[in-house]
Enzyme design. Structure first.
Site, PDB file in Angstrom:
ATOM      1  N   ASP A  69      96.124 -11.302  42.839  1.00  0.00           N
ATOM      2  CA  ASP A  69      96.115 -10.287  43.901  1.00  0.00           C
ATOM      3  C   ASP A  69      95.029  -9.266  43.591  1.00  0.00           C
ATOM      4  O   ASP A  69      95.270  -8.062  43.589  1.00  0.00           O
ATOM      5  CB  ASP A  69      97.482  -9.618  44.014  1.00  0.00           C
ATOM      6  CG  ASP A  69      97.630  -8.775  45.277  1.00  0.00           C
ATOM      7  OD1 ASP A  69      96.954  -9.085  46.278  1.00  0.00           O
ATOM      8  OD2 ASP A  69      98.413  -7.807  45.257  1.00  0.00           O
ATOM      9  N   PHE A  70      93.826  -9.760  43.366  1.00  0.00           N
ATOM     10  CA  PHE A  70      92.736  -8.902  42.903  1.00  0.00           C
ATOM     11  C   PHE A  70      91.981  -8.305  44.070  1.00  0.00           C
ATOM     12  O   PHE A  70      91.311  -9.019  44.820  1.00  0.00           O
ATOM     13  CB  PHE A  70      91.780  -9.699  42.006  1.00  0.00           C
ATOM     14  CG  PHE A  70      90.746  -8.842  41.326  1.00  0.00           C
ATOM     15  CD1 PHE A  70      91.016  -8.246  40.112  1.00  0.00           C
ATOM     16  CD2 PHE A  70      89.505  -8.631  41.916  1.00  0.00           C
ATOM     17  CE1 PHE A  70      90.067  -7.446  39.487  1.00  0.00           C
ATOM     18  CE2 PHE A  70      88.558  -7.834  41.300  1.00  0.00           C
ATOM     19  CZ  PHE A  70      88.835  -7.234  40.078  1.00  0.00           C
TER      20      PHE A  70
END
Length: 304
Positions: free
Chosen positions: A201-202
């Site tokens: 979830d960058f």
């Protein structure tokens, strides 16, 4: 209503709403148990509560604390245990502070994960930088996080990626994009050859300023898979500015080309995963009754 006692917490409204939308069956019980769980962890770790961050996370309560013995500041994160959050401590342990927040202590209960983390500057996310500089910093950090490990922590990518529903409820105009996204995810997972530890979830909001390094990643939802999947989430960052610019398809292609080139990732696979993740984010927003956000991601997907 009386004020909470010292050390007692109240869940922020954002957390209450987001966790109820995402996990309605577990939300009420978990939220009810949260104050007692936090109090128990403050005692176990000999901490004093400074303040609860509001809004905090979508599945986690985050509080600033300090150690009573030496007054060292830290952050206490208490998350609902889900497939997305279950492997966060293992990933942080693997990174050991290299590009990510440092894990100081981890504790699990049947329903929660409790992490004691180094305190970062939560008020200064990477999103505070201008987009070109933020993207440069983000790609540099991603390069450090991607570790080619034979058996890294986290679920395999096919398990996480092939969860798109058959239809988009209350958004029938999304059905063609949803169909394409499902077919694309199936084809990409079948042909993938890389096995990297991915953040999962960058984006700019999950990178914070720090004292130990200029920027460190937080809140991983770790996966095992190919780098293009991780990079696709970054490609969708600040989608509103990209969609609002003239010549949207050309602007989207330009961003994908720049990111793929910066990190030596196959551009076609990046395009495919960006489509999949855009549709997934749209459906997540729709489930939380955030229709404008859903429409934004679908417009981005259409531009692909």
């Amino acid at each position: 209503m009386s004020a909470p006692a010292p050390g007692q917490i109240t869940a922020p409204d954002w957390l209450t709403h987001s966790i109820t939308a995402a996990h309605p069956a577990e939300a009420a019980g978990w939220l009810a148990d949260l104050p007692a769980l936090v109090a128990a962890q403050l005692t176990r770790l000999d901490l004093t509560l400074d303040r609860v961050l509001d809004p905090g996370g979508t599945l986690s309560l985050v509080a600033y604390v300090h150690r009573n013995d030496d007054l060292t500041p830290a952050a206490l994160k208490v998350s609902l245990r889900t497939p997305a959050t279950a492997h966060e401590p293992e990933a942080l342990t693997t990174w050991a502070g290299r590009g990510a927040v440092l894990l100081l202590d981890a504790h699990r209960t049947p329903t929660s994960g409790v992490l004691l983390l180094e305190r970062l500057h939560g008020e200064v996310p990477l999103r505070s930088l201008a987009e070109p500089k933020a993207m440069l910093e983000a790609t540099s950090l991603l390069h450090r996080l991607w570790l080619p490990l034979p058996d890294p922590p986290g679920p395999a990518l096919p398990e996480a990626a092939l969860t798109l529903p058959e239809t988009a409820p209350a958004l029938p105009e999304a059905t063609p994009l949803l169909t394409e996204a499902r077919e694309t995810a199936t084809a990409l997972t079948a042909s993938a050859t890389e096995r990297f530890l991915l953040h999962g979830d960058f984006h700019h909001g999950n990178v914070l300023a720090a004292d130990r390094a200029p920027w460190l990643a937080i809140a991983p939802r770790p996966l095992v898979g190919e780098r293009a999947y991780d990079l696709a989430r970054l490609a969708l960052d600040r989608a509103d500015t990209l969609v609002g610019s003239p010549g949207v398809p050309a602007a989207v292609r330009r961003r994908l080309h720049q990111l793929a080139e910066a990190l030596d990732v196959d551009r076609d696979r990046l395009r495919g995963w960006t489509l999949v993740r855009a549709v997934d984010l749209a459906l997540t927003a729709l489930a939380a009754n955030r229709r404008p956000e859903a429409e934004l991601y679908l417009e981005f997907a259409g531009a692909l």
